[in-house]
Design a protein around this motif. Structure first.
Motif, PDB file in Angstrom:
ATOM      1  N   PHE A  77       0.873 -10.711  -2.499  1.00 56.09           N
ATOM      2  CA  PHE A  77       1.966 -10.318  -1.618  1.00 56.09           C
ATOM      3  C   PHE A  77       1.637 -10.673  -0.174  1.00 56.09           C
ATOM      4  N   PHE A  78       2.672 -11.107   0.537  1.00 58.50           N
ATOM      5  CA  PHE A  78       2.591 -11.329   1.974  1.00 58.50           C
ATOM      6  C   PHE A  78       3.520 -10.351   2.686  1.00 58.50           C
ATOM      7  N   ASP A  79       4.326  -9.655   1.924  1.00 63.32           N
ATOM      8  CA  ASP A  79       5.361  -8.783   2.455  1.00 63.32           C
ATOM      9  C   ASP A  79       5.168  -7.374   1.905  1.00 63.32           C
ATOM     10  N   VAL A  80       4.997  -6.402   2.784  1.00 59.51           N
ATOM     11  CA  VAL A  80       4.752  -5.020   2.381  1.00 59.51           C
ATOM     12  C   VAL A  80       5.947  -4.464   1.608  1.00 59.51           C
ATOM     13  N   ASP A  81       7.166  -4.781   2.028  1.00 59.80           N
ATOM     14  CA  ASP A  81       8.348  -4.267   1.332  1.00 59.80           C
ATOM     15  C   ASP A  81       8.435  -4.788  -0.099  1.00 59.80           C
ATOM     16  N   LYS A  82       8.095  -6.052  -0.307  1.00 57.14           N
ATOM     17  CA  LYS A  82       8.114  -6.599  -1.673  1.00 57.14           C
ATOM     18  C   LYS A  82       7.031  -5.945  -2.528  1.00 57.14           C
ATOM     19  N   ALA A  83       5.895  -5.652  -1.918  1.00 56.11           N
ATOM     20  CA  ALA A  83       4.830  -4.968  -2.645  1.00 56.11           C
ATOM     21  C   ALA A  83       5.272  -3.562  -3.032  1.00 56.11           C
ATOM     22  N   ASP A  85       8.387  -2.577  -3.580  1.00 54.03           N
ATOM     23  CA  ASP A  85       9.350  -2.755  -4.670  1.00 54.03           C
ATOM     24  C   ASP A  85       8.629  -3.024  -5.986  1.00 54.03           C
ATOM     25  N   PHE A  86       7.589  -3.824  -5.939  1.00 47.47           N
ATOM     26  CA  PHE A  86       6.806  -4.129  -7.131  1.00 47.47           C
ATOM     27  C   PHE A  86       6.171  -2.855  -7.704  1.00 47.47           C
ATOM     28  N   LEU A  87       5.615  -2.028  -6.846  1.00 44.35           N
ATOM     29  CA  LEU A  87       4.978  -0.804  -7.315  1.00 44.35           C
ATOM     30  C   LEU A  87       6.002   0.182  -7.873  1.00 44.35           C
ATOM     31  N   VAL A  88       7.164   0.271  -7.264  1.00 38.07           N
ATOM     32  CA  VAL A  88       8.230   1.133  -7.789  1.00 38.07           C
ATOM     33  C   VAL A  88       8.596   0.684  -9.201  1.00 38.07           C
ATOM     34  N   ALA A  89       8.757  -0.623  -9.372  1.00 38.02           N
ATOM     35  CA  ALA A  89       9.099  -1.160 -10.696  1.00 38.02           C
ATOM     36  C   ALA A  89       7.955  -0.936 -11.688  1.00 38.02           C
ATOM     37  N   SER A  90       6.718  -0.936 -11.218  1.00 33.99           N
ATOM     38  CA  SER A  90       5.557  -0.737 -12.096  1.00 33.99           C
ATOM     39  C   SER A  90       5.453   0.698 -12.595  1.00 33.99           C
TER      40      SER A  90
END
Length: 92
Positions: A77-83, A85-90
């Protein structure tokens, strides 16, 4: 108190988006310190959440990149917001 390039759109230290520029006369050392401290706390919370979900976190010093590793798979990840979102989905 780290400096970033005037044209940067992301912080190279924590990957947060850089908000619209203020003029130098509007910026104070206190504001910069508080903002940087908050960003670092937010990033640490993100890393703590990833670790609580079983990910190993690899932060790359000097780069605005970090990696979550789990079950032999790497997620960069280069973007904290995308990270986030990824953790929420995980979690699901």
């Amino acid at each position: 108190m780290e400096q970033i390039h005037i044209n940067a759109t992301r912080c190279p230290f924590c990957t947060s988006a850089v908000k619209e520029r203020e003029t130098k006369s509007e910026i104070t050392t206190e504001t910069v310190t508080v903002n940087r401290d908050q960003i670092c706390k937010d990033k640490q919370r993100l890393f703590d959440t990833a670790e609580s979900l079983g990910f190993k976190v690899d932060s790359h010093p000097g780069l605005s990149r970090f990696t979550f590793i789990k079950d032999g798979k790497s997620f960069d990840f280069f973007d904290v917001d995308k990270a986030k979102d990824f953790l929420v989905a995980s979690k699901k």
